[in-house]
Design a protein around this motif. Structure first.
Motif, mmCIF file in Angstrom:
data_model
loop_
_atom_site.group_PDB
_atom_site.id
_atom_site.type_symbol
_atom_site.label_atom_id
_atom_site.label_comp_id
_atom_site.label_asym_id
_atom_site.label_seq_id
_atom_site.Cartn_x
_atom_site.Cartn_y
_atom_site.Cartn_z
ATOM 1 N N ILE A 6 0.830 -1.210 0.000
ATOM 2 C CA ILE A 6 0.000 0.000 0.000
ATOM 3 C C ILE A 6 0.864 1.260 0.000
ATOM 4 O O ILE A 6 0.639 2.185 -0.795
ATOM 5 N N LEU A 7 1.865 1.268 0.881
ATOM 6 C CA LEU A 7 2.696 2.468 1.026
ATOM 7 C C LEU A 7 3.551 2.722 -0.209
ATOM 8 O O LEU A 7 3.844 3.877 -0.530
ATOM 9 N N PHE A 8 3.970 1.674 -0.893
ATOM 10 C CA PHE A 8 4.785 1.875 -2.085
ATOM 11 C C PHE A 8 3.921 2.304 -3.265
ATOM 12 O O PHE A 8 4.375 3.053 -4.133
ATOM 13 N N THR A 9 2.683 1.837 -3.310
ATOM 14 C CA THR A 9 1.790 2.200 -4.412
ATOM 15 C C THR A 9 1.290 3.636 -4.282
ATOM 16 O O THR A 9 1.229 4.370 -5.281
ATOM 17 N N ALA A 10 0.937 4.043 -3.066
ATOM 18 C CA ALA A 10 0.286 5.342 -2.850
ATOM 19 C C ALA A 10 1.052 6.534 -3.441
ATOM 20 O O ALA A 10 0.470 7.341 -4.181
ATOM 21 N N PRO A 11 2.352 6.712 -3.150
ATOM 22 C CA PRO A 11 3.044 7.893 -3.684
ATOM 23 C C PRO A 11 3.278 7.845 -5.189
ATOM 24 O O PRO A 11 3.658 8.855 -5.789
ATOM 25 N N HIS A 12 3.039 6.689 -5.831
ATOM 26 C CA HIS A 12 3.232 6.575 -7.275
ATOM 27 C C HIS A 12 1.936 6.793 -8.055
ATOM 28 O O HIS A 12 1.932 6.691 -9.285
ATOM 29 N N LEU A 13 0.856 7.101 -7.351
ATOM 30 C CA LEU A 13 -0.422 7.275 -8.030
ATOM 31 C C LEU A 13 -0.432 8.486 -8.963
ATOM 32 O O LEU A 13 -1.242 8.553 -9.888
ATOM 33 N N SER A 14 0.450 9.449 -8.689
ATOM 34 C CA SER A 14 0.501 10.642 -9.543
ATOM 35 C C SER A 14 1.502 10.503 -10.692
ATOM 36 O O SER A 14 1.679 11.442 -11.469
#
Length: 290
Positions: free
Chosen positions: A179-187
């Motif tokens: 979750i934490l690795f995916t979240a900041p890459h959403l943009s």
């Protein structure tokens, strides 16, 4: 024999690493990234170097990590990165080499099957040479900062000190990492330009969860630091793709579609290769714990 085993046991990371200050350190580092990051972009953007501008926020994050260590943590960087008494450089470079080998093999396969999808950047040798030191310095800072904030600190909070604290905690740590690795890459631009954005999200989640599982099994985050650095160095120096969130001057640029099952296959094979290369280190760790 018992005395010898105690001497072989790695130094653990529990001393001075209680969950609350670790969580605060993560939050403070994120605030540096989110608040100071835009100012760093503006300041460094004056140099008109896209790669420098893209990495500017992570310099702010790195500064936040240093400040957090000084203000909140009374433990050494080494004790957070690994449960062992020293940073395992051999494990680090074996992990990096295995991941780069798979990336190179997939690049060669792609070049042989779709040569028209690859082209040189058109930059001069001097331009490549001038950017090289910047890439070699900034990329490890960027990837290591991400690893510390989005993997090392939160996983240490969940694990409560040393790694491998039981099946449920390990599973929770891997899910949290996904979750934490995916979240900041959403943009990232990749989601907008991908053939299948869902595959890109799965790629990020697998990178987060599986690399954490590998790190827990080995008793340290050396593999995570190595794999992340290898991935970004390969993109920056060897082969990038159009519309990348990490603009650089690589040897090759590809127009091949991103967000495909082949991307997931490369990741899984790359991580499997790392596991095969470092499995002796993992087994040695398990033997010492018996």
């Amino acid at each position: 024999m018992e005395k010898r085993r105690r001497n072989l046991m790695p130094q653990n990371a529990e001393k001075g690493s209680s969950p609350f200050p670790l969580a605060l350190a993560m939050v403070l580092s994120l605030l540096f990234w989110l608040i100071l990051g835009p100012y760093f972009i503006t300041a460094l953007g004056q140099f008109n170097i896209p790669y420098l501008e893209a990495n500017a926020p992570f310099l702010a994050m790195a500064l936040g990590i240093v400040v957090s260590w000084k203000l909140l943590l009374n433990t050494s960087p080494r004790s957070l990165i690994t449960d062992h008494s020293t940073f395992r450089f051999t494990l680090f470079f074996k992990s990096m080499g295995a991941y780069l080998l798979v990336a190179t093999l997939f690049l060669l396969l792609g070049f042989m099957t779709e040569p028209e999808a690859y082209s040189t950047s058109g930059a001069s040798f001097l331009e490549h040479l001038m950017l090289l030191p910047l890439v070699l310095v900034l990329t490890p800072i960027q990837t290591s900062s991400e690893e510390v904030v989005f993997r090392v600190l939160p996983i240490r909070v969940v694990q409560g000190g040393r790694l491998r604290r039981g099946a449920m905690r390990n599973i929770l740590a891997c899910v949290l990492s996904a979750i934490l690795f995916t979240a900041p890459h959403l943009s990232n631009r990749e989601l907008g330009s991908a053939d299948n954005p869902a595959i890109v999200l799965v790629f990020y989640a697998l990178f987060g969860g599986l690399v954490t599982a590998l790190s827990i099994a080995s008793g340290g985050f050396e593999p995570a630091l190595a794999i992340h650095a290898a991935n970004n160095l390969f993109v920056a120096l060897i082969c990038n793709y159009q519309g990348s969130s990490l603009p650089s001057l690589p040897l090759l640029t590809t127009t091949k579609a991103i967000g495909t099952p082949l991307d997931l296959l490369q990741l899984i094979i790359g991580l499997l290769m790392v596991f095969l290369v470092v499995r002796k280190d993992i087994m040695a760790k398990h033997h010492m714990q018996k």
